[in-house]
Design an enzyme around this catalytic site. Structure first.
Site, short mmCIF file in Angstrom:
data_model
loop_
_atom_site.label_atom_id
_atom_site.label_comp_id
_atom_site.label_asym_id
_atom_site.label_seq_id
_atom_site.Cartn_x
_atom_site.Cartn_y
_atom_site.Cartn_z
N SER A 9 0.85 -1.19 0.00
CA SER A 9 0.00 0.00 0.00
C SER A 9 0.89 1.24 0.00
O SER A 9 1.59 1.52 0.97
CB SER A 9 -0.90 -0.01 1.23
OG SER A 9 -1.57 1.22 1.32
N HIS A 34 -1.00 -1.14 -4.31
CA HIS A 34 -2.30 -0.81 -3.75
C HIS A 34 -2.34 0.71 -3.52
O HIS A 34 -1.48 1.28 -2.85
CB HIS A 34 -2.52 -1.55 -2.43
CG HIS A 34 -3.86 -1.33 -1.82
ND1 HIS A 34 -4.99 -2.00 -2.24
CD2 HIS A 34 -4.26 -0.50 -0.83
CE1 HIS A 34 -6.03 -1.59 -1.53
NE2 HIS A 34 -5.63 -0.68 -0.67
N ASP A 36 -4.59 3.96 -2.28
CA ASP A 36 -5.74 4.35 -1.46
C ASP A 36 -6.22 5.76 -1.76
O ASP A 36 -5.47 6.72 -1.59
CB ASP A 36 -5.35 4.28 0.03
CG ASP A 36 -5.19 2.85 0.50
OD1 ASP A 36 -6.12 2.05 0.28
OD2 ASP A 36 -4.13 2.52 1.07
N MET A 38 -8.86 8.63 -0.68
CA MET A 38 -9.74 9.03 0.42
C MET A 38 -10.25 10.44 0.18
O MET A 38 -9.47 11.32 -0.21
CB MET A 38 -8.97 9.00 1.74
CG MET A 38 -8.33 7.65 2.02
SD MET A 38 -7.32 7.73 3.49
CE MET A 38 -6.67 6.06 3.55
N MET A 138 -11.97 -5.35 4.73
CA MET A 138 -11.21 -4.39 5.54
C MET A 138 -10.96 -4.99 6.92
O MET A 138 -11.90 -5.40 7.60
CB MET A 138 -11.99 -3.08 5.72
CG MET A 138 -12.07 -2.16 4.50
SD MET A 138 -10.52 -1.59 3.80
CE MET A 138 -9.63 -0.93 5.20
N GLY A 143 -9.39 4.60 6.34
CA GLY A 143 -9.08 6.02 6.54
C GLY A 143 -7.63 6.30 6.90
O GLY A 143 -7.13 7.37 6.63
N PHE A 144 -6.97 5.32 7.49
CA PHE A 144 -5.60 5.56 7.94
C PHE A 144 -4.76 4.29 7.83
O PHE A 144 -5.28 3.19 8.02
CB PHE A 144 -5.58 6.03 9.40
CG PHE A 144 -6.38 7.28 9.62
CD1 PHE A 144 -5.82 8.54 9.40
CD2 PHE A 144 -7.71 7.19 10.00
CE1 PHE A 144 -6.58 9.68 9.58
CE2 PHE A 144 -8.49 8.33 10.17
CZ PHE A 144 -7.92 9.59 9.96
N GLY A 145 -3.48 4.49 7.55
CA GLY A 145 -2.56 3.36 7.59
C GLY A 145 -2.09 3.15 9.02
O GLY A 145 -2.37 3.96 9.91
N GLY A 146 -1.43 2.05 9.26
CA GLY A 146 -0.78 1.82 10.55
C GLY A 146 -1.69 1.49 11.71
O GLY A 146 -1.32 1.64 12.87
N ASP A 176 -7.07 -6.07 3.80
CA ASP A 176 -6.42 -4.76 3.84
C ASP A 176 -6.52 -4.14 5.24
O ASP A 176 -7.63 -3.91 5.74
CB ASP A 176 -7.11 -3.85 2.80
CG ASP A 176 -6.46 -2.48 2.67
OD1 ASP A 176 -5.37 -2.27 3.22
OD2 ASP A 176 -7.06 -1.64 1.98
N GLY A 177 -5.36 -3.87 5.84
CA GLY A 177 -5.32 -3.17 7.12
C GLY A 177 -4.65 -3.99 8.21
O GLY A 177 -5.14 -5.06 8.58
N GLY A 178 -3.50 -3.52 8.68
CA GLY A 178 -2.80 -4.21 9.77
C GLY A 178 -2.25 -5.57 9.38
O GLY A 178 -2.07 -6.43 10.24
N GLY A 198 0.86 -2.06 4.13
CA GLY A 198 1.47 -0.73 4.02
C GLY A 198 2.64 -0.60 4.96
O GLY A 198 3.79 -0.84 4.60
N SER A 199 2.33 -0.25 6.23
CA SER A 199 3.43 0.00 7.18
C SER A 199 4.32 -1.21 7.39
O SER A 199 5.53 -1.05 7.56
CB SER A 199 2.90 0.53 8.51
OG SER A 199 1.54 0.42 8.61
C1 DX5 Z 1 -6.73 1.99 5.11
C2 DX5 Z 1 -6.19 1.65 3.74
C3 DX5 Z 1 -5.11 0.63 3.75
C4 DX5 Z 1 -3.88 1.08 4.49
C5 DX5 Z 1 -3.14 -0.12 4.96
O1 DX5 Z 1 -7.82 2.81 4.98
O2 DX5 Z 1 -7.22 1.14 2.91
O3 DX5 Z 1 -4.78 0.22 2.44
O4 DX5 Z 1 -3.04 1.87 3.70
O5 DX5 Z 1 -2.09 0.27 5.76
P1 DX5 Z 1 -1.46 -0.68 6.88
O6 DX5 Z 1 -0.97 -1.92 6.18
O7 DX5 Z 1 -0.37 0.16 7.43
O8 DX5 Z 1 -2.54 -0.99 7.86
ZN ZN Z 2 -6.64 0.16 0.99
#
Ligand code: DX5
Ligand code: ZN
Length: 224
Positions: A9, A34, A36, A38, A138, A143-146, A176-178, A198-199
């Site tokens: 991501s 990927h 994102d 928003m 999800m 809305g946010f990474g990490g 997707d997410g964490g 992502g992170s």
């Molecule tokens: C969250 C995004 C994800 C996010 C994942 O709203 O859709 O794609 O970037 O980031 P990590 O892997 O850090 O949770």
């Molecule tokens: Zn995403």
């Protein structure tokens, strides 16, 4: 033997060195980028739009997997396709006419995905799986990474995989997410086909190696 896909991501990438980050993913074993999107309405954060996706397309040597976290996504599908999206995923919660919207995506030539927020049950997709190339589960609130992984995504993936098998559908399951090395195996065993991270990739010491390790995690029984 089919193996799972890994989609870094780019939200977690260093945007002051975006070309470098894209090169890293290009030469890695990752499968997709990927991306994102928003809008500050569907989710409480704003990322970037189609103009930036167009630049990303120039830097990417792999497909762009565009995750639209926006209201009224049907208004922008053509624009994101033009900008270079190969997969376009809309949120179930943002689409009163999901069937029409998925058809609209497929008509552009892109693959059509539906994303489910953590509180949205998978059974709501029972009558639309055939029109869906990918379901994005999800595992955080969008809305946010990490953010911290929500464990309930695992039984959801299991349930969805069962539905897909029963309907003999070709739909891929993306999570997707964490997501990271700590939970990837469980997710694949539950039935995930695409891991978005992502992170856990970009903040790791050696992102290329992390991608390789995510790719090397054993394939689940479905694929053997
Ligand atoms: C969250 C995004 C994800 C996010 C994942 O709203 O859709 O794609 O970037 O980031 P990590 O892997 O850090 O949770
Ligand atoms: Zn995403």
């Amino acid at each position: 033997m089919k193996t799972h896909l890994v989609a870094p991501s780019v939200l977690a990438a260093d945007f002051t060195h975006l070309q470098k980050e894209f090169d890293l993913v290009n030469r890695s074993r990752a499968d997709w980028f990927h991306v994102d999107i928003m809008d500050g309405r569907f989710v409480p954060n704003i990322s970037f739009g189609m103009f930036i996706v167009g630049f990303m397309k120039k830097m990417a040597q792999k497909p762009l997997d565009v995750h639209l976290m926006i209201v009224e996504p049907e208004k922008y599908i053509e624009d994101f396709r033009q900008a270079g999206a190969d997969v376009i995923t809309v949120h179930y919660e943002a689409c009163p006419h999901l069937h029409r919207t998925l058809q609209q995506i497929r008509e552009t030539g892109a693959k059509a995905g539906v994303a489910l927020n953590p509180a949205t049950p998978v059974h709501l997709l029972e009558d639309i799986l055939e029109e869906t190339d990918l379901v994005l589960v999800m595992s955080v609130n969008p809305g946010f990474g990490g953010q911290k992984f929500i464990y309930h995504a695992i039984p959801k993936i299991r349930k969805l995989k069962q539905m897909i098998i029963e309907q003999n559908a070709k739909t891929l399951i993306e999570v997707d997410g964490g997501v990271g090395l700590q939970n990837a195996e469980k997710l694949l065993q539950a039935g995930a086909d695409v891991l978005v991270a992502g992170s856990s990739i970009f903040k790791s010491e050696n992102p290329e190696e992390t991608i390789a390790r995510l790719k090397e995690i054993g394939a689940p029984a479905y694929y053997v």
